[in-house]
Write an enzyme that holds these catalytic residues in place. Structure first.
Site, PDB file in Angstrom:
ATOM      1  N   LYS A 102     -32.508 -62.771  19.189  1.00  0.00           N
ATOM      2  CA  LYS A 102     -31.424 -63.302  20.018  1.00  0.00           C
ATOM      3  C   LYS A 102     -32.028 -64.075  21.171  1.00  0.00           C
ATOM      4  CE  LYS A 102     -26.865 -62.787  20.089  1.00  0.00           C
ATOM      5  NZ  LYS A 102     -26.060 -62.458  18.911  1.00  0.00           N
ATOM      6  N   GLY A 221     -10.393 -61.576  24.489  1.00  0.00           N
ATOM      7  CA  GLY A 221     -11.287 -62.713  24.244  1.00  0.00           C
ATOM      8  C   GLY A 221     -10.591 -63.704  23.341  1.00  0.00           C
ATOM      9  N   GLY A 223     -11.948 -66.916  22.555  1.00  0.00           N
ATOM     10  CA  GLY A 223     -12.887 -67.985  22.221  1.00  0.00           C
ATOM     11  C   GLY A 223     -12.767 -68.254  20.735  1.00  0.00           C
ATOM     12  N   ALA A 225     -14.073 -66.862  17.928  1.00  0.00           N
ATOM     13  CA  ALA A 225     -13.796 -65.729  17.032  1.00  0.00           C
ATOM     14  C   ALA A 225     -12.418 -65.120  17.307  1.00  0.00           C
ATOM     15  CB  ALA A 225     -14.879 -64.677  17.168  1.00  0.00           C
TER      16      ALA A 225
HETATM   17  N1  GLU Z   1     -24.145 -64.928  17.219  1.00  0.00           N
HETATM   18  C1  GLU Z   1     -23.622 -64.447  15.999  1.00  0.00           C
HETATM   19  C2  GLU Z   1     -23.826 -62.949  15.897  1.00  0.00           C
HETATM   20  O1  GLU Z   1     -23.958 -62.278  16.876  1.00  0.00           O
HETATM   21  C3  GLU Z   1     -24.138 -65.216  14.785  1.00  0.00           C
HETATM   22  C4  GLU Z   1     -25.611 -65.119  14.546  1.00  0.00           C
HETATM   23  C5  GLU Z   1     -26.138 -66.028  13.443  1.00  0.00           C
HETATM   24  O2  GLU Z   1     -25.343 -66.696  12.803  1.00  0.00           O
HETATM   25  O3  GLU Z   1     -27.362 -66.042  13.288  1.00  0.00           O
HETATM   26  O4  GLU Z   1     -23.778 -62.379  14.834  1.00  0.00           O
END
Ligand code: GLU
Length: 445
Positions: A102, A221, A223, A225
């Site tokens: 991340k 939220g 956004g 999603a």
């Molecule tokens: N940020 C998204 C998650 O927390 C997607 C991560 C991705 O597609 O690599 O799952």
């Protein structure tokens, strides 16, 4: 105790139940690499501002590090480590050949112009580019990062390595090598988990069968999603009664035509696009984000940030089901309280895994130079999520085996305790079995 410490404590607790080798748990208790960078960015007034960013590479036993990059003023290392850890578990639950990573940059992107945002993104890529790559570490969107930002990442990386490398990042715009269906994937995956869970719960005696038009939903939220799942719930006949964003929340006011007051989701999405917030939408009353969590509803969907349901408010939650579309919205302490109260939590590592699943499809299409149709993507997504859900459910409820007899079975658990596991415990159980297998196969120590 900070977030990361408390999730690792939980990892050892579940690892013990799953009889995971201690060496595996010890290795998973710390990220493999932490890339911590400070980098200069040229602002519109010609001045240089210094920014701080992280890329945490948690684990790569099962494949390249994978996970989004978030832009937020409160990003810190504890948060990025936690998010990277959850990616390792998530990819293992979905059986995707990726590990976990991340990234985060401390910035309020709403204060930057588009040019400044692009400069920041490109500068961050220059700072971390040696650590990422299509076979090494593949970023993606997360909080406040968009397909356009992913395109800047791919472009800057490609320039730095001297070859076109779209597979270095996922969540790109479709015309720039992104996959059809990626934009809606997190919501679609979450909705699939919700439908499966409601089906299971209504099949048992625990919850009496309910018609969809009586199932009320509150979403924290709004956004990408949050909006997607609101639309899907609305289309399927659920009653979306309340939503919120960082500026506050709204609750639908009763009107004589509907039995349960509900929001007009289609109009609300347009309203948010125009006004920048859900607050002020017609026929609603204002509520706070905290009040939204405690509403009397059937399904609560936290789709914002982590640590929203804690030991402070877990006793006040009235929903019967919590679907974690955000990462880490329920703390481990709150999880215990919810379990005792019989509230079902569809955990983040399953409920929001639609995003990374279609990221995998995008990466695969880029590597193999393929273009899948939206239907193909959506069908494969549904299959992957349903398969993971069924395996998690079988582990959680060993007496309620489901799925076709020809399907490979989920790892068996010994009846260590007579009580059922929560879906989170079962998802971790499944992930740990798979992580342990790759650890043993490749002798990673
Ligand atoms: N940020 C998204 C998650 O927390 C997607 C991560 C991705 O597609 O690599 O799952």
């Amino acid at each position: 105790m900070n977030t990361y410490e408390s999730i690792i404590k939980n990892l050892y607790r579940i690892g013990k139940m799953a009889e995971t080798d201690k060496k595996v748990l010890d290795a998973l208790s710390e990220p493999k690499n932490i890339i911590d960078v400070v980098f200069p960015v040229k602002m519109d007034d010609g001045k240089i501002r210094i920014f701080h960013g992280y890329r945490v590479q948690h684990n790569n036993w099962r494949g390249p590090y994978k996970g989004g990059i978030r832009y937020h003023q409160n990003v810190d290392l504890d948060e990025v480590k936690s998010l990277a850890f959850w990616m390792t578990i998530k990819c293992a639950v979905l059986d995707i050949p990726f590990g976990g990573g991340k990234g985060g940059v401390l910035v309020n992107p709403k204060e930057l112009s588009k040019k400044e945002l692009e400069n920041l993104t490109r500068a961050f890529v220059r700072a971390i580019h040696k650590s990422i790559g299509p076979e090494k570490d593949i970023p993606a969107p997360d909080v406040n990062t968009t397909p356009e930002i992913m395109d800047w990442i791919a472009d800057e990386y490609s320039k730095l390595v001297g070859k076109d490398s779209p597979a270095v990042v996922t969540g790109k715009p479709v015309e720039k090598g992104g996959s059809l269906g990626r934009g809606g994937a997190t919501g679609a995956g979450g909705f699939c988990v919700l439908e499966n869970l409601i089906k299971k719960l209504t099949e048992t005696t625990e919850t009496k069968s309910r018609k969809r038009d009586l199932v009320s939903v509150a979403i924290q939220g709004f956004g990408n999603a949050g909006q997607q799942i609101a639309k899907l719930c609305d289309k399927a006949g659920y009653q979306v009664i309340a939503v919120s964003d960082s500026k506050g929340g709204i609750l639908a006011i009763s009107n004589p035509e509907s039995r349960i007051p509900k929001l007009n989701v289609e109009d609300l999405v347009k309203y948010k696009q125009q006004s920048g917030s859900v607050v002020g939408f017609s026929k609603t009353e204002n509520i706070t984000n905290a009040e939204l969590l405690e509403l009397d509803c059937d399904v609560l969907i936290p789709a914002a940030l982590e640590n929203q349901i804690t030991e402070e408010n877990a006793n006040k939650i009235k929903a019967k089901v919590i679907l974690e579309l955000a990462n880490g919205p329920v703390t481990p302490e709150a999880d215990g309280i919810l379990k005792n109260r019989g509230i079902h939590v569809a955990p983040d590592v399953l409920a929001n895994a639609g995003g990374v699943t279609v990221s995998y499809f995008e990466w695969y299409q880029n590597i193999h130079n393929e273009r899948w149709t939206e239907k193909e993507v959506n069908d494969k997504l549904k299959e992957k999520i349903t398969d993971a859900f069924n395996k998690v459910w079988e582990i959680a409820r060993p007496d309620a085996r489901s799925g076709s007899p020809s399907e490979p079975e989920a790892p068996r658990r010994k009846p260590l305790c007579s009580e059922n596991l929560t879906c989170r415990e079962a998802a971790y159980f499944l992930a740990l079995k798979r992580l342990e297998e790759s650890y043993l196969l490749f002798r990673w120590d």
